[in-house]
Write an enzyme that holds these catalytic residues in place. Structure first.
Site, PDB file in Angstrom:
ATOM      1  N   ASP A 236       1.426   0.077  -4.874  1.00  0.00           N
ATOM      2  CA  ASP A 236      -0.114   0.519  -5.885  1.00  0.00           C
ATOM      3  C   ASP A 236      -0.089   1.936  -6.247  1.00  0.00           C
ATOM      4  O   ASP A 236      -0.528   2.327  -7.677  1.00  0.00           O
ATOM      5  CB  ASP A 236      -1.212   0.292  -4.892  1.00  0.00           C
ATOM      6  CG  ASP A 236      -1.490   0.886  -3.755  1.00  0.00           C
ATOM      7  OD1 ASP A 236      -2.727   0.920  -3.356  1.00  0.00           O
ATOM      8  OD2 ASP A 236      -0.521   1.552  -3.446  1.00  0.00           O
ATOM      9  N   HIS A 237       0.524   2.998  -5.551  1.00  0.00           N
ATOM     10  CA  HIS A 237       0.607   4.252  -6.118  1.00  0.00           C
ATOM     11  C   HIS A 237       1.555   4.877  -4.930  1.00  0.00           C
ATOM     12  O   HIS A 237       1.839   4.486  -4.198  1.00  0.00           O
ATOM     13  CB  HIS A 237      -0.757   4.879  -6.156  1.00  0.00           C
ATOM     14  CG  HIS A 237      -1.789   4.781  -4.943  1.00  0.00           C
ATOM     15  ND1 HIS A 237      -1.457   5.026  -3.617  1.00  0.00           N
ATOM     16  CD2 HIS A 237      -2.774   3.816  -4.612  1.00  0.00           C
ATOM     17  CE1 HIS A 237      -2.102   4.807  -2.772  1.00  0.00           C
ATOM     18  NE2 HIS A 237      -3.038   3.942  -3.422  1.00  0.00           N
TER      19      HIS A 237
ATOM     20  N   THR B 162      -6.253   2.828  -5.246  1.00  0.00           N
ATOM     21  CA  THR B 162      -6.055   1.272  -5.264  1.00  0.00           C
ATOM     22  C   THR B 162      -6.716   0.593  -6.309  1.00  0.00           C
ATOM     23  O   THR B 162      -6.297  -0.315  -6.968  1.00  0.00           O
ATOM     24  CB  THR B 162      -6.388   0.808  -4.031  1.00  0.00           C
ATOM     25  OG1 THR B 162      -5.473   1.374  -2.740  1.00  0.00           O
ATOM     26  CG2 THR B 162      -6.155  -0.643  -3.703  1.00  0.00           C
TER      27      THR B 162
ATOM     28  N   GLU C  24       1.004  -1.197   0.066  1.00  0.00           N
ATOM     29  CA  GLU C  24       0.061  -0.031  -0.013  1.00  0.00           C
ATOM     30  C   GLU C  24       0.869   1.265   0.008  1.00  0.00           C
ATOM     31  O   GLU C  24       1.706   1.394   0.734  1.00  0.00           O
ATOM     32  CB  GLU C  24      -0.871   0.013   1.259  1.00  0.00           C
ATOM     33  CG  GLU C  24      -1.798   1.265   1.287  1.00  0.00           C
ATOM     34  CD  GLU C  24      -2.647   1.527   0.018  1.00  0.00           C
ATOM     35  OE1 GLU C  24      -3.146   0.372  -0.493  1.00  0.00           O
ATOM     36  OE2 GLU C  24      -2.618   2.683  -0.547  1.00  0.00           O
TER      37      GLU C  24
HETATM   38  C1  GP9 Z   1      -9.117   0.337   1.043  1.00  0.00           C
HETATM   39  C2  GP9 Z   1      -7.653   0.296   0.912  1.00  0.00           C
HETATM   40  C3  GP9 Z   1      -6.963   1.655   0.441  1.00  0.00           C
HETATM   41  O1  GP9 Z   1      -9.684  -0.872   1.150  1.00  0.00           O
HETATM   42  O2  GP9 Z   1      -7.112  -0.574  -0.358  1.00  0.00           O
HETATM   43  O3  GP9 Z   1      -7.505   2.198  -0.704  1.00  0.00           O
HETATM   44  P1  GP9 Z   1      -6.828   3.488  -1.371  1.00  0.00           P
HETATM   45  O4  GP9 Z   1      -7.285   4.714  -0.521  1.00  0.00           O
HETATM   46  O5  GP9 Z   1      -5.250   3.494  -1.378  1.00  0.00           O
HETATM   47  O6  GP9 Z   1      -7.476   3.662  -2.854  1.00  0.00           O
HETATM   48 MN    MN Z   2      -3.720   2.500  -2.182  1.00  0.00          MN
END
Ligand code: GP9
Ligand code: MN
Length: 428
Positions: free
Chosen positions: A258-259, A82, A38
């Site tokens: 992811d970002h 995400t 994350e």
């Molecule tokens: C939510 C988690 C965070 O379930 O995947 O999402 P994001 O805010 O990074 O899109």
């Molecule tokens: Mn994310």
């Protein structure tokens, strides 16, 4: 309409790249772990604060003799964050110019996503794991469309108040509680584990904080390395399990960020983190790099400088597993192919390519970061790159808005039957 599909197929066919014989099928039949780091950015790799590595476990994995690690790999998410990353990684379809494709088109569209391709082509079982509610980003519906057999979301894990922080379950507890479910998956399986703790605003309880914050003076940036360190420890514990259980031997492990975690609104703090006096648009484009690394026992580990992005992960993975994708509608390309064009489209039409970077109307030399005023011949090349970027985004949007994959029949491939999928926890 079906005629739209013809135009999309023409574009896809014009941009095919062939697999690299050195890698095609190299990891055929192996389990696949996708570890979603994350908000994890590439600059964290081998980064130190007060002489201490922020992420020693991920660094070790990055430099492992069987890890191919891409260090010119970019996130390509827009507002879907995400969910855009998941859409790109498992469908090789872009997110949308605004909103989230997974939310707006996840339930009703037909997809030919990683879980169903691996099942149809090679009999894989698939499972997604996440310590948050199943409805976030419409995952419970989108995952059915993608053919996930299982989705272990928050109700599958034993919880206590101190087990959660921020968006959901702390990563160490999440990884640990995912293991009993992983052990029951028939092999070969495709398992995606989505972490959470390293998420804005990067809060972490004292007991779990064992790393110094940075001292940029920006208090939304400085705790970032602390939750990144915690995520790294969580990964280290999971990796130790994979080694001890023997699963590492017959599995491919993919890590990706992811970002971004730190947004472009924190330029002074970003400059301090990078040891620069200031950062320009080129530096900020470089700051969008995220890790993408693949570890497999048959791979000769190295750092791969191929320019790529999240859209390219599925084609790269399928080829490693010995699955051809040239009859599928995928907008990315195998990063291990020698024919890869090395053009990375961003959702707003900007791009990074091996030669040129275009951000906000300014052109830079990608290798040096020098702003350039292109000659007429350079302009020709840049316009061709821009056309490829625009056509990619436009054709991908056509597929999503028009639900075109419902017209795209793949040979010996059955579409997902969503009625046979139920993620609700059974009372044991
Ligand atoms: C939510 C988690 C965070 O379930 O995947 O999402 P994001 O805010 O990074 O899109
Ligand atoms: Mn994310």
């Amino acid at each position: 309409k079906v005629s739209d599909l013809k135009g999309v197929q023409k574009f896809i066919n014009q941009n095919q790249v062939s697999p690299n014989v050195q890698y095609f099928g190299k990891e055929k039949g192996k389990n696949v772990f996708i570890i979603h780091l994350e908000s994890f950015q590439q600059f964290l790799i081998d980064y130190k604060v007060d002489g201490k590595e922020v992420t020693p476990n991920i660094n070790k994995f990055y430099h492992n003799q069987h890890t191919i690690a891409f260090d010119d790999f970019y996130h390509q998410v827009a507002q879907g964050k995400t969910s855009d990353a998941e859409m790109m990684l498992e469908n090789s379809l872009y997110g949308l110019p605004q909103g989230s494709a997974m939310v707006s088109y996840g339930a009703q569209n037909t997809y030919q996503a990683a879980p169903s391709i691996l099942d149809e082509e090679a009999g894989y079982t698939s499972a997604a794991f996440h310590g948050d509610v199943p409805t976030f980003w419409n995952r419970n519906n989108a995952y059915k469309s993608w053919g996930y057999d299982y989705f272990f979301s928050d109700s599958y894990y034993k919880t206590k108040p101190q087990y959660n922080i921020g968006y959901g379950m702390k990563d160490k507890i999440f990884f640990k509680q995912a293991i009993p479910y992983i052990q029951q998956l028939p092999q070969p399986f495709y398992a995606k584990l989505i972490t959470l703790t390293n998420h804005y605003p990067y809060e972490l309880d004292k007991r779990n904080t064992s790393f110094p914050a940075t001292k940029t003076g920006d208090n939304t940036v400085d705790p970032y390395v602390q939750t990144a360190h915690y995520l790294d420890q969580s990964f280290g514990e999971f990796e130790a399990y994979l080694q001890k259980s023997g699963l590492a031997k017959n599995s491919v492990v993919v890590l990706y960020g992811d970002h971004y975690g730190i947004s472009n609104n924190h330029r002074p703090a970003i400059a301090k983190l990078l040891g620069k006096k200031s950062v320009n648009k080129y530096d900020l484009a470089q700051f969008q790099k995220v890790p993408f690394m693949i570890n497999g026992g048959n791979l000769d580990g190295h750092i791969d400088h191929t320019y790529g992005g999240e859209i390219d992960v599925l084609p790269t993975l399928l080829h490693l597993l010995g699955i051809k994708n040239n009859h599928m509608i995928q907008f990315g390309h195998d990063l291990l192919s020698n024919q890869n064009q090395q053009i990375v489209p961003f959702r707003n039409g900007d791009f990074v390519s091996k030669q040129y970077t275009k951000v906000g109307g300014t052109i830079y030399d990608t290798a040096t970061g020098q702003e350039i005023h292109p000659t007429s011949s350079q302009k020709k090349t840049i316009n061709n790159i821009q056309k490829y970027v625009d056509d990619s985004l436009e054709n991908s949007d056509k597929v999503v808005y028009g639900d075109l994959l419902r017209f795209h029949k793949l040979k010996n491939y059955k579409d997902v039957n969503k009625k046979t999928i139920d993620y609700n926890k059974k009372a044991t």
